[in-house]
Design a protein around this motif. Sequence first.
Motif, PDB file in Angstrom:
ATOM      1  N   THR B 242      21.407 -69.734  31.804  1.00  0.00           N
ATOM      2  CA  THR B 242      20.306 -70.673  31.656  1.00  0.00           C
ATOM      3  C   THR B 242      19.151 -69.933  31.009  1.00  0.00           C
ATOM      4  O   THR B 242      18.818 -68.810  31.431  1.00  0.00           O
ATOM      5  N   ASP B 243      18.596 -70.535  29.962  1.00  0.00           N
ATOM      6  CA  ASP B 243      17.534 -69.842  29.228  1.00  0.00           C
ATOM      7  C   ASP B 243      16.261 -69.738  30.072  1.00  0.00           C
ATOM      8  O   ASP B 243      15.703 -70.735  30.502  1.00  0.00           O
ATOM      9  N   GLY B 245      13.917 -67.669  28.755  1.00  0.00           N
ATOM     10  CA  GLY B 245      13.153 -66.907  27.771  1.00  0.00           C
ATOM     11  C   GLY B 245      13.979 -65.780  27.182  1.00  0.00           C
ATOM     12  O   GLY B 245      13.663 -65.257  26.129  1.00  0.00           O
ATOM     13  N   GLY B 247      17.484 -66.139  26.847  1.00  0.00           N
ATOM     14  CA  GLY B 247      18.787 -66.689  26.437  1.00  0.00           C
ATOM     15  C   GLY B 247      19.177 -66.266  25.027  1.00  0.00           C
ATOM     16  O   GLY B 247      20.336 -65.934  24.763  1.00  0.00           O
ATOM     17  N   GLY B 248      18.203 -66.283  24.101  1.00  0.00           N
ATOM     18  CA  GLY B 248      18.477 -65.914  22.714  1.00  0.00           C
ATOM     19  C   GLY B 248      18.915 -64.471  22.601  1.00  0.00           C
ATOM     20  O   GLY B 248      19.882 -64.154  21.905  1.00  0.00           O
ATOM     21  N   GLU B 249      18.197 -63.588  23.328  1.00  0.00           N
ATOM     22  CA  GLU B 249      18.571 -62.158  23.301  1.00  0.00           C
ATOM     23  C   GLU B 249      19.953 -61.947  23.886  1.00  0.00           C
ATOM     24  O   GLU B 249      20.758 -61.187  23.369  1.00  0.00           O
ATOM     25  N   LYS B 250      20.199 -62.643  24.995  1.00  0.00           N
ATOM     26  CA  LYS B 250      21.519 -62.496  25.637  1.00  0.00           C
ATOM     27  C   LYS B 250      22.624 -62.929  24.687  1.00  0.00           C
ATOM     28  O   LYS B 250      23.682 -62.303  24.620  1.00  0.00           O
TER      29      LYS B 250
END
Lengths: 317, 261
Positions: B242-243, B245, B247-250
């Motif tokens: 779940t994002d 903040g 989520g994009g990096e993950k």
Amino acid sequence: MSNVFILADFLDGKPTKTNAELATAGARIGSVTAVVLAPVGKGEAQASSLATGPISQILIVESDYFSQNGVAAVADALAQLVTTKSPAALLVASHAFGKEVAARVAVRTDSGIITDAVDVSSDLTATQLVFGGSTTVHSKVSHGTPIITVRPNSINAELTPATPVVEKIELALDENSKKATITSSKPPVQGDRPQLTEANIVVSGGRGTNGDFSPVEAFADSMGAAVGASRAATDAGWYPHTHQVGQTGKSVSPQLYVACGISGAIQHRAGMQTSKTIVVINKDPEAPLFEIADFGVIGDLFAVLPKATEGVKAHKS
Amino acid sequence: MKIAVCVKQVPDSWAEKKMVNGTLDRENVDAVLNDLDEYAVEEALRIAEEHGGNDEGGPNTVTVISMGPERATEAVRKALSMGANDAILVTDSKLAGADALTTSAVLAGVISKENFDLVLCGTESTDARMSVVPAMLAERLSSAQLTFASSVTVDPASGKVTISRVTEAGVDEMYANFPCVISVVEKINEPRYPSFKGIMAAKKKSIDVRDLAAVGVSVTSAWSLVADSAPRPPRAAGIKVTDDGSGGEKLASYLAEKKLI
Ligand SMILES: Cc1cc2nc3c(=O)[nH]c(=O)nc-3n(C[C@H](O)[C@H](O)[C@H](O)COP(=O)(O)OP(=O)(O)OC[C@H]3O[C@@H](n4cnc5c(N)ncnc54)[C@H](O)[C@@H]3O)c2cc1C
Ligand SMILES: Nc1ncnc2c1ncn2[C@@H]1O[C@H](COP(=O)(O)O)[C@@H](O)[C@H]1O
């Protein structure tokens, strides 16, 4: 040694990556002859553009009927060549045009046809993935010249330089193949991104983009990916129809498919379910596409994609 | 004009499909009219309506043609309730498991006896998904092939048909003269829902059920044989984050770890 025909595949006059894939499959069975059906005066140039893959011979037929009359004229020439040269098999790229040509050649030469193969073995067994990729089927043509259409991007192409022997053949086309006339052709707008069906990575946007594809495109560009769209996005006019992925759009089978703001209707899945790795970004945790995701991010694509783009760029530098 | 529409009954695309003895198990799933063929029925009706209609005694008829098991009458009935005039259904136990070459031979056998000006098809049956029957029909009938049409314009007086063909290779403008085999893409129109009146009228419309002998086509043995089929291992359950903040990096790290970038 037996000889296998492949129908050389061109898009907007340029050879596609599929040629090397067809040649690689063909070379498992015998020596490979690529058939180039070109406008008058263009045959040699098109033949010399087939510079990769295990192709040992090229047959060129030149006729302006191919571009004027399309499928029927191409199928007529190919059927004549199959009849006179009796190859062990005919392999054609599995897209709308290729499948229709193969269909007509099958009728003309009284031969069995298998479409959408993802692999072909040395004994001409074709592998297909059916029911949305949930079932593998192996089958073989049992009558005539096996005609197999092969999905682009399914076979690992052998990228050896090709030094084929080129031969030009004169054929007269049947009047039946000239009954439909093409008055204009507009090739798809390609831009600088890779072809959707050939790309190793595809990033698609759906209704969740709300018409703004810029984060989808930026993420795609950070990875050298092609951009696709759901029907909701193409119908809304947010992205060209030629980029639609799904049952009535294109079937893609990339190494990586990233779906952004796409719910996962069965018709969308039908065109992307065989992708090797599937990533889903959706703010609804219940979106059905999560069921087949290898990596899912529950979140707003407008927040997730820019960070993911930065992350990819950081990794690459 | 005499217009034919080829429609197929298919298992519901939402139903789970299984292979039994090398062919699709059609017995145990709901069967429906192939939804892509509804666009062909709609287009046939629109072409007729634009040029004087298809009421009895009118200038046009729309005939539904189908090959399939007896219960395919349900799908045929749906096309009739949309407004087609009559129907021919070829049904024969010898046709079980028929492939596209056989299907096109049978359909061509029926069509060649009737002098149709136009034969409309969908672009694909949602079960076989081959997209080859219309091209095979054109070849067998020596008719003009106008397939993947996103628009169709017909001039009955001159017998000229103009289409836009949309495929991955772009958009072609094409024309031909009667008789033509046309397949239509789903973007061409919005199929009508059968009205109550249409459904009632369809009950009285005739479905001419024929066997292979009546069509005059004999079926040779299979053109291709399935060696085996097996369900593929289901996808392993994926990772879901779940994002918050990050989520994009993950996601980027996952792609790097899998060597996808
Ligand atoms: C005959 C026929 C043929 C069809 N062929 C195709 C086809 O080839 N290809 C195809 O794609 N469809 C096809 N369809 C349509 C298909 O049934 C679906 O309607 C379509 O795929 C839905 O597109 P979508 O997922 O983008 O939209 P929706 O189903 O509306 O989903 C949008 C998703 O975006 C999410 N979302 C919204 N905002 C955000 C945000 N800010 N961030 C993250 N997520 C967000 C929502 O939670 C939702 O899950 C066909 C339908 C028919 C009847
Ligand atoms: N058994 C059938 N009976 C009537 N029409 C068919 C049949 N099979 C295929 N068709 C037509 O051919 C089109 C393409 O089907 P296919 O080539 O099987 O994907 C369909 O949309 C129908 O219009």
